[in-house]
Design an enzyme around this catalytic site. Sequence first.
Site, PDB file in Angstrom:
ATOM      1  N   CYS B  83      11.233 -24.601 -25.360  1.00 45.55           N
ATOM      2  CA  CYS B  83      10.971 -25.220 -24.054  1.00 45.55           C
ATOM      3  C   CYS B  83      10.841 -24.196 -22.936  1.00 45.55           C
ATOM      4  CB  CYS B  83      12.049 -26.253 -23.741  1.00 45.55           C
ATOM      5  SG  CYS B  83      12.107 -27.545 -24.997  1.00 45.55           S
ATOM      6  N   HIS B 338       7.133 -34.083 -20.589  1.00 46.52           N
ATOM      7  CA  HIS B 338       7.551 -32.849 -21.251  1.00 46.52           C
ATOM      8  C   HIS B 338       6.623 -32.448 -22.397  1.00 46.52           C
ATOM      9  CE1 HIS B 338       9.937 -29.592 -22.524  1.00 46.52           C
ATOM     10  NE2 HIS B 338      10.745 -30.204 -23.356  1.00 46.52           N
TER      11      HIS B 338
END
Lengths: 478, 402
Positions: B83, B338
């Site tokens: 991430c 996301h």
Amino acid sequence: MAGIVSFGAYIPYYRLPRGVIGQMWGQPGGRGEKAVAGSDEDPVTMSVAAGLDCLKGIQTKTINALFMATTCSPYRERQCANIVANALDIPRASRNADFTNCLRAGTSAMLCALDAVKAGSLNKVLVTAADMRLGGAAGGDEQAFGDGSAALLFGNEKVAVEVEGSHTFSDDLCDFWRDGDDKFIRHWEDRFGREEGYLKIPAEAVEALLKKCNTAKGDIAKVCLYGANARVQATLGKKMGFKPEQLQNPLLDTVGDTGAALPLMILVAALEEAKPGDRILLVSYGNGSDAIMLRVTEEIKNLENRRGIKQHLNIKKTLNSYGRYLRWRDMISLAPAARPPAGAASMSAQWREHETAIPLYGVKCKQCGTPQLYLSQSSTRAHICLQCQARDDFEPYRFADKPGTVRSFSHDFLAGGIDPPATAAVVDFDGGGRGQFLMVDREPDECQVGMRVEMTFRQLRHTMGAHTYFWKCKPVRD
Amino acid sequence: MPGSIRNRVAILGMGCTRFGERWDASDADLIVDAAYQAFKDAGIGPEEVQAAWVGTSTGRTGMTISEPLRLQYIPVTRVENACATASDAFRNACYSVAAGIYDMVLAIGIDKFKDSGISGLGDGGTPGPSHSMIAESTPPRSFAMLATTYFAKYGLSYEEGKHMIGRVSWKSHQNGMRNKNAHFQGNVTMDQIINAPMVSWPLGLFDCCGVSDGCAAAIITTPEIAKARKKDPVFVKALQIAMAPRDGNFTQNFDFLHVEATVRAAERAYEEAGIKNPREEISMAEVHDCFSITEAVTMEDLRFSPRGKVRDDIENGFFDLDGKLPVQLDGGLKCFGHPIGASGLRMLYEMYLHLQGRADELLNPGFPSRQLPNPKLGLTHNLGGAPDGCAIFVGIVGLEGA
């Protein structure tokens, strides 16, 4: 004199009342309940569980053979005894063998172990017997069959149960069978198997054994007699001339017919109550009969800390959902999972990691003394200490036998699987070290930070026809 | 540290696509959209880009962007750091300019997950060699562990704990509603949040961010060029990555109440940017709220809230858009979305818009302004992995004098 040095047993946590099955099919439910292996248990994992119970306080490195008996091997080709021995930390120089295809497999393995120990070719032989035969839905076997296991350690020293003699009749009387493709057992007409088989052959073996041992029926404290049906078992006991109180309870109302494991499980139950000097007669049945005469010694007093049958009978949870049972046994077509399929397990990597992952070995740093596991997707062997960063200065440290405390947990409804939610827990081991494991045999509501857990060897996945096994944790229930 | 990035590079332009379930767009469509927004914002053409860094968890090689953008033989590096991927692509691009090798580079992050046919990220397993002997975890399971221990440690009942983390998500939905490029723009009530189906106990559906498609891009240059071409360029103040030794599941020292790598990266970033009291000095932040509890714990790890006290700040609205330190101004991972390889640059984009006074360019019609008055410093934070071990990025950007 050669004989049994230690014993142990295992009964799965879940029990399905026969009434629940009967209700499903509009049939009368049989008496009592049956033990049901969890969705991640099989004869390999149940053998490990009984083995762990049997080997409490015993140095596994001294064992040099493991004989595993089952009629429900998860493989047609691959030695399951090796997996069990590996998980129990029995050394590689071990003469392992699978005994299978027959309900006498358990007692056959016992007699082979005994002969090897007697002959001096093997010092200590662990015999495990585990079964989980599947009965087709709505049939009699579905109610009758239960799951469970037992383990007996044979040796020459500190013998708790001496073997005075045995007699075997092998007889290709085919009253039930499964071919390579059958999921369920096929039966010939009941009356044939009963009249010509079960009610005759064991009685002949017992008569021959009593003559051989020059023992009177009245001198026998307990008769551990295999039976698939409580009423017929009692009939055979009576026919052989034993009083009802001489017959050890055959566990059919509480556990069910555990096939090749049942004679050994009944024996373990008898040994839990036995006094030094007691004579115990063990009788199996299946394509013949083994009759074995046993005599308990003073050493039995040193084996009292086993869970065995007695404690395991009380460690239970009633399974009131027949649907959940069908799901565990892959007996019903489920809605397809909206998840990607699990990746195939790597055989080469499993082989490479088998000395750490399967017996659950971590390491203890020789520099700073920190016990630690190393469990990543690509390796289970630590090189650099997580505490002091020393390189390759470790001694092996086993975690499988250490209890622990839950530091954190979650119930994962996303992961799918056969029995959601998947409960995962961070376990802090007594004596140091930590790991994150799936938790089984738990009720979601009982889970909390600080609860006590122990390790249990279970199936993890099944890909490309191969089973992968690993350790999970479960609540301590003593 | 021998060197600092503070004020040595500037952002000349940025672009960011609408995030969400982009059934309408391929990865190439998203890349071209974000890159050309950034080119336009920077006032340059693609031929002026001397080198590029592309962050992606699903793409392959630098050709992930050189093919759709038809870049003409310039160096392109593919970056993957879970991430923290986009932020690390940005970090490397910044370093190349600070080193004096280039003076006009592109950092871009792209991921397109919604063609996979599943919700979420699968089993969370990393590609590469695997013996498959240990159970793979799922992301919600890994982060739920933080909530379980946080509730237990601070004596929060299930209801109190659920309310605290629910309030985190509620705030992000309030912000996401105002943003026309956010994945989730619906109004969500606390009741809906708290009573949603369980995903991984104690985390329910609204404690989890979605998985989205999206792309974000930045053009990085020297302070001199930036000031010559733009009146209010945004300067980089700190860029820090901390990589955990992934020992949290194996040492009893780890408490499952914080994320050590966030603490380490943040302290280095504050030092690099000359920040003493982040609770007072940081104007706004976009942090890694993959799950509501992650954001709560991160507030403590970044020293925005005192250890063990974040509940008071959350419940008192300290991090709301009109609070003292607004967090997730665009809705965060929770509502803006996301796409793993794009998220770090998306966060930076939101800081960039507010610093330039352009936040209302993305305002949903009919909503009150989302522009912060007079922000000076913005912080972005990514967590790639799980609490027991992860890649952490903490970056700080701001106006020239800040």
